[in-house]
Design an enzyme around this catalytic site. Structure first.
Site, mmCIF file in Angstrom:
data_model
loop_
_atom_site.group_PDB
_atom_site.id
_atom_site.type_symbol
_atom_site.label_atom_id
_atom_site.label_comp_id
_atom_site.label_asym_id
_atom_site.label_seq_id
_atom_site.Cartn_x
_atom_site.Cartn_y
_atom_site.Cartn_z
ATOM 1 N N CYS A 82 0.858 -1.187 0.000
ATOM 2 C CA CYS A 82 0.000 0.000 0.000
ATOM 3 C C CYS A 82 0.894 1.237 0.000
ATOM 4 C CB CYS A 82 -0.869 -0.017 1.255
ATOM 5 S SG CYS A 82 -1.938 1.416 1.412
ATOM 6 N N GLU A 120 -8.880 -0.834 -1.967
ATOM 7 C CA GLU A 120 -9.139 0.606 -2.044
ATOM 8 C C GLU A 120 -10.422 0.978 -1.316
ATOM 9 O OE1 GLU A 120 -6.796 2.441 -2.936
ATOM 10 O OE2 GLU A 120 -5.622 0.849 -3.830
HETATM 11 ZN ZN ZN Z 1 -3.695 1.099 0.042
#
Ligand code: ZN
Length: 185
Positions: free
Chosen positions: A105, A148
């Site tokens: 991420c 997301e």
């Molecule tokens: Zn992320």
């Protein structure tokens, strides 16, 4: 278009719940353009608005650019970009069986871990022009959208790990942040 700063864990803003978008207007499109540019520059394949500090239910993604590159006759190498925009995404249905990917991420730099998520999901959302759309996602696309969408709820992929592993990662990230601050000062 302009690059925006990507927030990294630990940061309270990343834990905020993002708000529904009432209207897809020029300002929102500008935000999506900036987010896409920021994501490509990082580089990453997905970015939620909260990661650049904007608590709106907006996601940009491009999982195509890495495996759809082509070489033209004159040997110019072109990366085909296939940007996707999701405003107010909602899961209509998800599969009972899971798939596992190693996730990373942009807000948890340098850290990766395997995460199980439903292998398929059916999503409804508004596109770049505010038009209602639906998509049946599977494979990497399904995992990426769910990762997301978690950001919109203030959830990070490290929340799925054991408490020990999560604590270790956050400690490491806090330490990195401190080192960076010392250099800047
Ligand atoms: Zn992320």
């Amino acid at each position: 278009m302009a690059l925006r700063q990507i927030l990294t864990e630990p940061n309270k803003i990343l834990r905020e719940k993002s708000l529904f978008v009432e209207k897809v207007d020029k300002d929102l499109q500008k935000l999506m353009d900036d987010m896409l540019e920021t994501m490509y520059a990082a580089p990453g394949i997905g970015l939620a608005a909260i990661q650049v500090g904007v608590p709106k239910r907006v996601i940009v993604m491009d999982i195509g650019s890495r495996n759809t590159s082509e070489t033209l006759n004159d040997n110019t190498h072109i990366e085909k970009k296939s940007p996707m925009y999701f405003v107010n995404p909602e899961i209509i249905e998800k599969s009972e069986h899971n798939s596992t990917y190693e996730e990373g991420c942009l807000s948890v730099p340098g850290q990766f871990a395997e995460v199980d998520r439903p292998a398929k999901c059916h999503i409804k959302y508004l596109d770049y022009h505010g038009q209602p759309k639906e998509i049946k996602a599977e494979g990497m696309l399904a995992t990426c959208i769910q990762h997301e969408m978690d950001h919109l709820e203030g959830i990070l992929f490290i929340d799925y790990l054991s408490k020990l592993k999560k604590t270790m990662i956050i400690k490491k990230l806090s330490k990195q942040k401190k080192t960076v601050e010392r250099i800047i000062v």
